[in-house]
Design a protein around this motif. Structure first.
Motif, short mmCIF file in Angstrom:
data_model
loop_
_atom_site.label_atom_id
_atom_site.label_comp_id
_atom_site.label_asym_id
_atom_site.label_seq_id
_atom_site.Cartn_x
_atom_site.Cartn_y
_atom_site.Cartn_z
N GLU A 34 26.03 17.95 -3.18
CA GLU A 34 26.37 17.34 -4.46
C GLU A 34 27.41 16.25 -4.26
OE1 GLU A 34 25.97 20.95 -7.61
OE2 GLU A 34 27.68 21.06 -6.23
N ARG A 35 27.56 15.43 -5.29
CA ARG A 35 28.63 14.46 -5.30
C ARG A 35 29.95 15.15 -5.64
NH1 ARG A 35 28.50 9.87 -2.71
NH2 ARG A 35 26.48 8.85 -2.93
N PRO A 36 31.04 14.90 -4.88
CA PRO A 36 32.33 15.45 -5.29
C PRO A 36 32.82 14.76 -6.56
CG PRO A 36 32.59 13.99 -3.40
CD PRO A 36 31.12 14.13 -3.63
N LYS A 37 33.57 15.45 -7.37
CA LYS A 37 34.06 14.85 -8.61
C LYS A 37 34.94 13.64 -8.34
CE LYS A 37 33.78 19.10 -11.32
NZ LYS A 37 34.53 20.13 -12.09
N ASN A 38 35.69 13.71 -7.27
CA ASN A 38 36.56 12.60 -6.88
C ASN A 38 36.00 11.97 -5.61
OD1 ASN A 38 38.56 10.84 -6.04
ND2 ASN A 38 40.25 12.23 -6.54
N ARG A 39 35.53 10.72 -5.69
CA ARG A 39 34.89 10.09 -4.55
C ARG A 39 35.85 9.87 -3.38
NH1 ARG A 39 30.41 7.10 -4.63
NH2 ARG A 39 30.81 7.04 -2.40
N GLU A 40 37.16 9.93 -3.63
CA GLU A 40 38.11 9.79 -2.54
C GLU A 40 38.01 10.96 -1.57
OE1 GLU A 40 41.98 9.32 -4.16
OE2 GLU A 40 41.55 7.38 -5.10
N HIS A 41 37.39 12.07 -2.01
CA HIS A 41 37.27 13.24 -1.15
C HIS A 41 36.06 13.14 -0.21
CE1 HIS A 41 39.60 15.77 -4.33
NE2 HIS A 41 40.39 15.01 -3.60
N GLY A 42 35.20 12.12 -0.43
CA GLY A 42 34.04 11.98 0.44
C GLY A 42 32.82 11.54 -0.34
N ASP A 43 31.74 11.31 0.40
CA ASP A 43 30.49 10.88 -0.23
C ASP A 43 29.73 12.06 -0.83
OD1 ASP A 43 30.79 8.14 0.53
OD2 ASP A 43 30.20 8.69 2.56
N TRP A 44 29.76 13.20 -0.11
CA TRP A 44 29.00 14.37 -0.51
C TRP A 44 29.81 15.62 -0.27
CZ3 TRP A 44 24.89 12.84 -3.09
CH2 TRP A 44 24.32 11.61 -2.77
N ALA A 45 29.39 16.71 -0.90
CA ALA A 45 30.11 17.98 -0.73
C ALA A 45 29.11 19.13 -0.81
CB ALA A 45 31.17 18.14 -1.82
N THR A 46 29.48 20.24 -0.17
CA THR A 46 28.67 21.46 -0.27
C THR A 46 29.58 22.67 -0.39
OG1 THR A 46 26.99 22.83 0.79
CG2 THR A 46 28.51 21.66 2.25
N THR A 47 29.13 23.66 -1.13
CA THR A 47 29.89 24.91 -1.31
C THR A 47 29.25 26.05 -0.52
OG1 THR A 47 28.59 25.44 -3.28
CG2 THR A 47 30.66 24.23 -3.62
N ILE A 48 28.47 25.71 0.50
CA ILE A 48 27.74 26.73 1.25
C ILE A 48 28.67 27.77 1.87
CG2 ILE A 48 27.70 25.40 3.41
CD1 ILE A 48 24.85 27.58 1.96
N ALA A 49 29.86 27.34 2.27
CA ALA A 49 30.80 28.30 2.87
C ALA A 49 31.26 29.33 1.85
CB ALA A 49 32.00 27.55 3.44
N LEU A 50 31.48 28.89 0.62
CA LEU A 50 31.89 29.82 -0.44
C LEU A 50 30.77 30.81 -0.77
CD1 LEU A 50 33.55 27.23 -2.86
CD2 LEU A 50 34.72 28.76 -1.27
#
Length: 551
Positions: A34-50
């Motif tokens: 997914e897209r992170p809410k804040n683009r400064e955190h990166g282009d994409w994000a995943t919660t697979i670890a959670l």
């Protein structure tokens, strides 16, 4: 690098970590990117670890750090950041991000298609208006939404049949035939008949084809007139649907359920399932066994089948034709049908939570719409199309959830401003085609491509939007929500307009008419321009809306 490609990468890295003994967990079928809410955190994000850490017997952050260390070694990944309790934020390098433009152009019309629903066989029934009059405002919304849902399901890998159930049985057809026959004889329609001007037109059409019916005894003429009137009216309905861009694979006749003995056969099938009860001389289906508010009569004491008997036979027909999933699109006044249709599925031995789905749409209104002169007290779909245009109607109806009422503003739909969503999206496509024509005239071609040159912030934003398209299509299909595609197209159009305002595709020209040399940046931007056009075109096609070359 698309979200789908990243999902595959994360899953592959997870498998490597499991094989190396760093993690102990079953591999998931899919990894959500997914897209992170804040683009400064990166282009994409995943919660697979959670999601998996507890099953692996470790803290989410530790799980994420193991995956992150491996992801940092993947070509095209520029940076990994572990945030909070275990969010994995991924930044891809500009070249990997820019490669998406070439991927889209090369995929063409197939970009956005996916396999999320592969193997699913779906019967999609919608509109199913009685063949006793023209299609009207009440049918318009489901015509647009039903067709768009079918397109989305197919784009996501499902095998789909769009089906129209023709209610050509019952007393309504006799009343219709009598109404036409009365007009043939220059008489008013009988009480409770169909009074519209279109009935006069049908009478004239039948007289032109069969002038002899006027001289026949009425009991002899009635079945002929009824059949000819029915065929003519169905022809008009099909023509209207075609002009609205709506296609049906099957027109299924209710009459055939009776004439081919399918109603009686359905009762026997349900009896074998153990849910039929003979009571007070009638034949009942015990739908209360499966949540219906009362049992339903299939055959009355006089031996006549009920409408519900035909509904049951129709459901079983879909089942026998190999459709494991049946989707019904019904109007706002059909809430009572949901429980009884699901009860039919359960009585037939199907899973009502999986094998049948009933979608209920809310009402729509159009400000200033006038009643049809031909049909009297209705607003005809053909007149709506002539007034507002098929594209404007279809897009507007697609951009709202089915369960939300719509009040359509005709002035907005006809305006050529950015406030009009369909104009805004179609104009983005037309603008992209104009940019391509100007680039070609300036000598820009797509002979070379350097993804690493797409570094402007508006290019990063545009590529990010393009990367979401396939997942938007898949989720819209799974949820039966075409409005997700419409809203996505509006955000993509906004990103394109923003990019177009600051990034040139064609070289600059000086005040004295001298053009700058064509560079690889111009060529690469043409790829990005054309990729955006392709996604806009593909998305509009999923909604049954055209993508103009010029506006």
């Amino acid at each position: 690098m698309t979200p789908e490609e990243l999902s595959t990468v994360v899953k592959s890295v997870l498998a490597e970590a499991v094989e190396a003994g760093e993690l102990s967990v079953d591999l998931p079928e899919n990894v959500v990117i997914e897209r992170p809410k804040n683009r400064e955190h990166g282009d994409w994000a995943t919660t697979i670890a959670l999601q998996l850490a507890k099953k692996a017997g470790m803290a989410p952050r530790g799980f994420a750090e193991i995956l992150g260390a491996r992801l940092e070694q993947v070509a095209g990944v520029e940076r990994i950041e572990i945030a909070g309790p275990g969010f994995i934020n991924i930044t891809v390098d500009s070249a990997a991000a820019g490669e998406l433009a070439r991927t889209i152009v090369e995929a063409g019309d197939s970009f956005g298609h996916n396999t999320a629903l592969a193997g699913r066989t779906v019967n999609l029934e919608f509109v199913s208006a009685n063949p006793t009059g023209p299609l009207h405002l009440g049918h318009t919304r489901w015509a647009a939404l039903g067709d768009a849902i079918g397109r989305l399901l197919r784009a996501s890998g499902a095998t789909v049949a769009n089906e129209y159930y023709v209610n050509d049985a019952g007393n309504q057809m006799n009343v219709f035939g009598l109404s036409v026959l009365s007009r043939i004889h220059g008489e008013d329609v009988p009480e409770g008949g169909y009074p519209g001007e279109y009935v006069v037109e049908l009478a004239q059409e039948i007289l032109a084809a069969r002038p002899d019916v006027k001289d026949m005894p009425r009991e002899q003429a009635l079945p002929i007139v009824r059949e000819l009137g029915y065929q003519a009216q169905m022809g008009q309905i099909k023509d209207t649907l075609s002009s609205f861009g709506v296609h049906f694979d099957v027109f299924y006749s209710e009459q055939t359920l009776h004439s081919e003995g399918k109603v009686a056969a359905a009762v026997e099938t349900l009896r074998e399932q153990g849910h039929i009860e003979d009571r007070d001389g009638a034949v009942w289906l015990r739908t209360t066994d499966f949540g219906d508010d009362k049992d339903r009569v299939l055959f009355k004491a006089d031996g006549e089948p009920t409408y519900f008997a035909a509904d049951a036979a129709y459901y079983l027909s879909k089942r026998e034709r190999g459709f494991s999933e049946k989707i019904y699109l019904l109007g706002a006044d059909h809430h009572g049908y949901v429980s009884r249709l699901k009860a039919i599925a359960a009585c037939a031995g199907d899973d009502p939570e999986h094998n049948i789905e009933v979608l209920i749409g809310q009402l729509m209104s159009i400000r200033g719409a006038k009643l049809s002169k031909r049909a009297g007290n209705i607003i005809e779909l053909t007149e709506l199309i002539e007034w507002l245009g098929a594209d404007a109607l279809r897009y507007t109806l697609a951009r709202f959830p089915a369960n939300s009422p719509i009040d359509v503003d005709p002035e907005l739909l006809q305006s050529r401003t950015n406030d009009n969503p369909v104009f805004y999206v179609q104009y983005a496509h037309a603008r992209s085609r104009n940019a391509a024509r100007n680039a070609e005239a300036a000598g820009v071609d797509r002979e070379s491509f350097d993804a690493g040159l797409l570094t402007h912030e508006t290019e990063e934003e545009l590529l990010a939007h393009l990367g979401r398209f396939t997942s938007v299509v898949a989720s819209a299909a799974e949820l039966r929500e075409p409005h997700r595609v419409a809203r996505y197209l509006e955000s993509l159009a906004s990103a394109y307009h923003g990019w177009y305002a600051v990034c040139r595709v064609a070289p600059s020209v000086s005040p004295d008419g001298v053009q700058d040399p064509v560079t690889d940046l111009n060529r690469t931007r043409l790829w990005l321009n054309d990729a955006t056009a392709q996604v806009l075109r593909n998305g509009l096609a999923l909604l049954g809306v055209t993508a103009p070359e010029r506006m």
